[in-house]
Design a protein around this motif. Sequence first.
Motif, mmCIF file in Angstrom:
data_model
loop_
_atom_site.group_PDB
_atom_site.id
_atom_site.type_symbol
_atom_site.label_atom_id
_atom_site.label_comp_id
_atom_site.label_asym_id
_atom_site.label_seq_id
_atom_site.Cartn_x
_atom_site.Cartn_y
_atom_site.Cartn_z
ATOM 1 N N ARG A 1 -0.262 -45.543 -3.426
ATOM 2 C CA ARG A 1 1.130 -45.954 -3.548
ATOM 3 C C ARG A 1 1.558 -46.789 -2.351
ATOM 4 O O ARG A 1 0.999 -46.693 -1.259
ATOM 5 N N LEU A 2 2.595 -47.594 -2.567
ATOM 6 C CA LEU A 2 3.211 -48.331 -1.477
ATOM 7 C C LEU A 2 3.911 -47.352 -0.542
ATOM 8 O O LEU A 2 4.433 -46.322 -0.980
ATOM 9 N N GLU A 3 3.925 -47.682 0.738
ATOM 10 C CA GLU A 3 4.565 -46.810 1.718
ATOM 11 C C GLU A 3 5.525 -47.639 2.569
ATOM 12 O O GLU A 3 5.147 -48.692 3.082
ATOM 13 N N VAL A 4 6.760 -47.187 2.675
ATOM 14 C CA VAL A 4 7.780 -47.880 3.469
ATOM 15 C C VAL A 4 8.360 -46.904 4.483
ATOM 16 O O VAL A 4 8.881 -45.845 4.111
ATOM 17 N N ASN A 5 8.226 -47.252 5.748
ATOM 18 C CA ASN A 5 8.720 -46.408 6.845
ATOM 19 C C ASN A 5 8.196 -44.978 6.747
ATOM 20 O O ASN A 5 8.912 -44.002 6.985
ATOM 21 N N GLY A 6 6.919 -44.878 6.373
ATOM 22 C CA GLY A 6 6.271 -43.574 6.310
ATOM 23 C C GLY A 6 6.515 -42.804 5.039
ATOM 24 O O GLY A 6 5.984 -41.703 4.869
ATOM 25 N N ARG A 7 7.304 -43.346 4.120
ATOM 26 C CA ARG A 7 7.612 -42.648 2.873
ATOM 27 C C ARG A 7 6.928 -43.352 1.706
ATOM 28 O O ARG A 7 7.096 -44.564 1.508
ATOM 29 N N SER A 8 6.167 -42.612 0.934
ATOM 30 C CA SER A 8 5.518 -43.182 -0.248
ATOM 31 C C SER A 8 6.553 -43.471 -1.329
ATOM 32 O O SER A 8 7.535 -42.732 -1.496
ATOM 33 N N VAL A 9 6.338 -44.562 -2.051
ATOM 34 C CA VAL A 9 7.309 -45.035 -3.040
ATOM 35 C C VAL A 9 6.657 -45.051 -4.420
ATOM 36 O O VAL A 9 5.587 -45.635 -4.618
ATOM 37 N N ASP A 10 7.302 -44.403 -5.386
ATOM 38 C CA ASP A 10 6.855 -44.451 -6.779
ATOM 39 C C ASP A 10 7.602 -45.584 -7.479
ATOM 40 O O ASP A 10 8.808 -45.487 -7.734
ATOM 41 N N GLU A 11 6.884 -46.651 -7.787
ATOM 42 C CA GLU A 11 7.500 -47.858 -8.340
ATOM 43 C C GLU A 11 7.367 -47.883 -9.865
ATOM 44 O O GLU A 11 6.421 -48.440 -10.413
ATOM 45 N N ALA A 12 8.343 -47.313 -10.523
ATOM 46 C CA ALA A 12 8.293 -47.221 -11.991
ATOM 47 C C ALA A 12 8.408 -48.592 -12.649
ATOM 48 O O ALA A 12 8.034 -48.752 -13.818
ATOM 49 N N TYR A 13 8.918 -49.578 -11.932
ATOM 50 C CA TYR A 13 9.133 -50.906 -12.507
ATOM 51 C C TYR A 13 7.864 -51.756 -12.525
ATOM 52 O O TYR A 13 7.836 -52.833 -13.132
ATOM 53 N N VAL A 14 6.789 -51.331 -11.849
ATOM 54 C CA VAL A 14 5.551 -52.120 -11.800
ATOM 55 C C VAL A 14 4.909 -52.177 -13.183
ATOM 56 O O VAL A 14 4.942 -51.205 -13.949
ATOM 57 N N TYR A 15 4.319 -53.321 -13.482
ATOM 58 C CA TYR A 15 3.682 -53.538 -14.784
ATOM 59 C C TYR A 15 2.662 -52.436 -15.065
ATOM 60 O O TYR A 15 1.830 -52.109 -14.214
ATOM 61 N N PRO A 16 2.714 -51.845 -16.256
ATOM 62 C CA PRO A 16 1.794 -50.744 -16.582
ATOM 63 C C PRO A 16 0.328 -51.134 -16.361
ATOM 64 O O PRO A 16 -0.124 -52.193 -16.800
ATOM 65 N N GLY A 17 -0.390 -50.268 -15.674
ATOM 66 C CA GLY A 17 -1.792 -50.499 -15.413
ATOM 67 C C GLY A 17 -2.080 -51.236 -14.116
ATOM 68 O O GLY A 17 -3.231 -51.270 -13.668
ATOM 69 N N THR B 1 15.891 -46.577 -8.197
ATOM 70 C CA THR B 1 16.019 -45.452 -7.268
ATOM 71 C C THR B 1 14.732 -45.217 -6.478
ATOM 72 O O THR B 1 14.610 -44.224 -5.770
ATOM 73 N N ALA B 2 13.773 -46.150 -6.604
ATOM 74 C CA ALA B 2 12.463 -45.955 -5.973
ATOM 75 C C ALA B 2 12.553 -45.808 -4.458
ATOM 76 O O ALA B 2 11.747 -45.113 -3.836
ATOM 77 N N PHE B 3 13.556 -46.463 -3.849
ATOM 78 C CA PHE B 3 13.633 -46.480 -2.386
ATOM 79 C C PHE B 3 14.696 -45.539 -1.828
ATOM 80 O O PHE B 3 15.024 -45.596 -0.646
ATOM 81 N N THR B 4 15.233 -44.690 -2.671
ATOM 82 C CA THR B 4 16.333 -43.812 -2.266
ATOM 83 C C THR B 4 15.968 -42.935 -1.075
ATOM 84 O O THR B 4 16.786 -42.723 -0.169
ATOM 85 N N ARG B 5 14.766 -42.438 -1.039
ATOM 86 C CA ARG B 5 14.359 -41.493 0.018
ATOM 87 C C ARG B 5 13.697 -42.170 1.211
ATOM 88 O O ARG B 5 13.249 -41.500 2.145
#
Length: 255
Positions: free
Chosen positions: A158-174, A242-246
């Motif tokens: 997963r992508l990580e921003v400022n030490g927090r992993s991000v679940d990107e639901a908007y990324v193209y499937p696969g 909401t992927a970057f909320t945390r």
Amino acid sequence: MDTEAQHTERDLSAEPDTSGEAAGSRSARFPAWLEGPWRRAGLLVLLCAVFLLLLSTYVMQPFLIPSGSMEPTLQVEDRVLVNKLAYRFGAVPRRGDVIVFDGTDSFVREKPPQNPVARVVHGAAAALGLAAPADTDYIKRVVGVGGDHVVCCDKRGRLEVNGRSVDEAYVYPGNPPSQVPFDIVVPDGTLWVMGDHRSRSSDSRDHLGDPGGGMVPVDHVIGRAGWIGWPPGRWTALSQTTAFTRVPPPGGGHG
């Protein structure tokens, strides 16, 4: 007593001539060159076009999606409405915003040469959403803002921003978040941007070795994509992810 009515001829020269007034009234309403329904209709169309161009230049611009780099969020031939006032009054782009920006000096070295007349005509058509945008205009999603530490990828890919992993639901499937590993800190006043269709998007990752390192200056942002306006079956507002909320502020995470 003589009560017979006295009839006299009217002196026509003393009567006011209203024909000139009527003609003058007509000419006051419409100049001679505008007489006729077709000419007036043409003027109305011209005024509407000027109004739309002014609206597009300063407030809201249609933007034709030329490629699949933002799928599935945006499809080829979609027209999105770009809010040009979104960042005009102190607001700044946020992580997750879908933005349109001028890629000159970040994604492209300089504007390609173009015939001045063709540039004006194409610019007007693009401003109305009737033609593809300029070669230097791009639409991407903001992933990192000034000060952010962006890494790809963590142990789970997963992508990580400022030490927090991000679940990107908007990324193209696969698609993985990125097939190109990177570890960057976004300079103040710039943005790190990526397309949602990661395997088909030429974005900040592709310019890591260029001057500027793939970062987009904030003052090159044209506006935020707010709505899909065409085709009618896809009319919708682009909701804020909401992927970057945390994600903590810069400096708040490890690394």
